[in-house]
Design a protein around this motif. Structure first.
Motif, PDB file in Angstrom:
ATOM      1  N   GLU A   1       2.941   6.406  -6.709  1.00  0.00           N
ATOM      2  CA  GLU A   1       1.737   6.843  -7.432  1.00  0.00           C
ATOM      3  C   GLU A   1       1.315   5.827  -8.487  1.00  0.00           C
TER       4      GLU A   1
ATOM      5  N   LYS B   1       1.392   4.194  -2.894  1.00  0.00           N
ATOM      6  CA  LYS B   1       1.175   5.601  -2.585  1.00  0.00           C
ATOM      7  C   LYS B   1       2.377   6.437  -3.013  1.00  0.00           C
ATOM      8  N   GLU B   2       3.562   5.976  -2.609  1.00  0.00           N
ATOM      9  CA  GLU B   2       4.744   6.767  -2.902  1.00  0.00           C
ATOM     10  C   GLU B   2       5.090   6.783  -4.394  1.00  0.00           C
TER      11      GLU B   2
ATOM     12  N   LYS C   1       0.826  -1.199   0.000  1.00  0.00           N
ATOM     13  CA  LYS C   1       0.000   0.000   0.000  1.00  0.00           C
ATOM     14  C   LYS C   1       0.867   1.257   0.000  1.00  0.00           C
ATOM     15  N   GLU C   2       1.907   1.219   0.828  1.00  0.00           N
ATOM     16  CA  GLU C   2       2.799   2.375   0.907  1.00  0.00           C
ATOM     17  C   GLU C   2       3.563   2.582  -0.395  1.00  0.00           C
TER      18      GLU C   2
END
Lengths: 196, 93
Positions: free
Chosen positions: A168, A165-166, A161-162
């Motif tokens: 994109e 996010k990072e 998930k991270e």
């Protein structure tokens, strides 16, 4: 040292904040003490030079880690390249053609690229070390974005998930990247590790 | 043969599931289809095995956290790096 939550953004603090961890990280991969020390120093200096490129919205530590990782990979690449005289390939893979290299129109393996055997787990300690060098090399031949995903997963133990996010990207993008990276790394290992 | 295509995965699909074993949640249907495919496809079976071994090896490549915190950069080197960093900052200004 207090807990790691401090974001210094001040190069003067880097040595106190990160040098021990970076050194451990490096020495566990490069057994040479002096080389490891120098790589840590080079990382801080390179960070200093590139400070204007640092985006404040991502973590300073992972940014520096990325520089360090590239330094380590460069070190390995030089070492292995001189032993192997290998030209670096694979940097400019066309996204669309990539899977065609492995699979035919019915989505089954092309005969030439279908996986052969590769004995990874049953090796002597010496062979293991040698193998790690090739693994490092094959990882370094991945396109930058893919290798970043790998390093985030494994160095800093980000969750999927991270990472999404990072970077994109969506989870399906991530899975696609992992799928392709594995295909490429495995093939690279088979090509180069087997001949050894 | 059409019904076969519905049940059997292609190698492309099977390697996708294999490669993402660690991070992508698999439905029972994925599980079953992958298992079925691996039981008949030698190449994918090999890929699956090696993909797991690569995961294990990559983890060994990055054991930083497992190294004891006793290993530190020498104080000498630290102050040397600090000096160099300081010098560079001064030169920049």
């Amino acid at each position: 040292m207090e807990k790691k939550k401090i974001y210094s953004c001040d190069p003067l603090n880097w040595v106190d904040l990160y040098s021990d961890e970076f050194f451990r990280f490096t020495i566990s991969r490069i057994k040479n003490h002096e080389v490891a020390e120098d790589l840590v120093q080079d990382t801080f200096l390179a960070g200093l030079n590139a400070l204007s490129e640092f985006r404040k919205d991502c973590s300073e530590k992972s940014w520096l880690y990325n520089i360090l990782r590239n330094k380590i990979i460069d070190h390995f690449r030089k070492k292995v390249n001189s032993e192997l005289k290998m030209s670096s390939s694979g940097e400019d893979i066309n996204e669309d053609d990539f899977l065609d290299h492995f699979f035919d129109h019915t989505e089954h393996w092309n005969q030439a690229t279908s996986p052969g055997t590769l004995d990874i787990s049953a090796q002597s300690k010496l062979e293991q070390e040698e193998f790690m060098k090739f693994l490092m090399l094959c990882l370094s031949l991945l396109p930058e974005k893919w290798s970043k995903v790998f390093s985030m997963q494994n160095i800093e133990e980000y969750s999927s998930k991270e990472i999404c996010k990072e970077m994109e990207i969506t989870p399906s993008n991530l899975w696609t990247i992992v799928h392709r990276s594995k295909l490429q790394v495995r093939e690279c290992l088979e090509k180069h590790w087997k001949d050894k | 043969m059409k019904w076969m295509n519905k049940i059997l995965l292609t190698c492309k699909q099977a390697t996708f599931l294999s490669a993402n074993r660690r991070i992508r949640p698999m439905s029972w249907k994925d599980h079953l289809q992958l298992k079925l495919h691996l039981s008949v496809c030698k190449a994918c079976n090999e890929f699956d095995k090696q993909s797991r071994e690569i995961d294990v090896s990559i983890n060994k490549l990055y054991p930083a956290d497992k190294l004891s915190s006793v290993t530190t950069l020498s104080a000498e080197k630290k102050s040397q790096i600090k000096d160099t960093v300081n010098q560079r900052i001064k030169n920049k200004r």
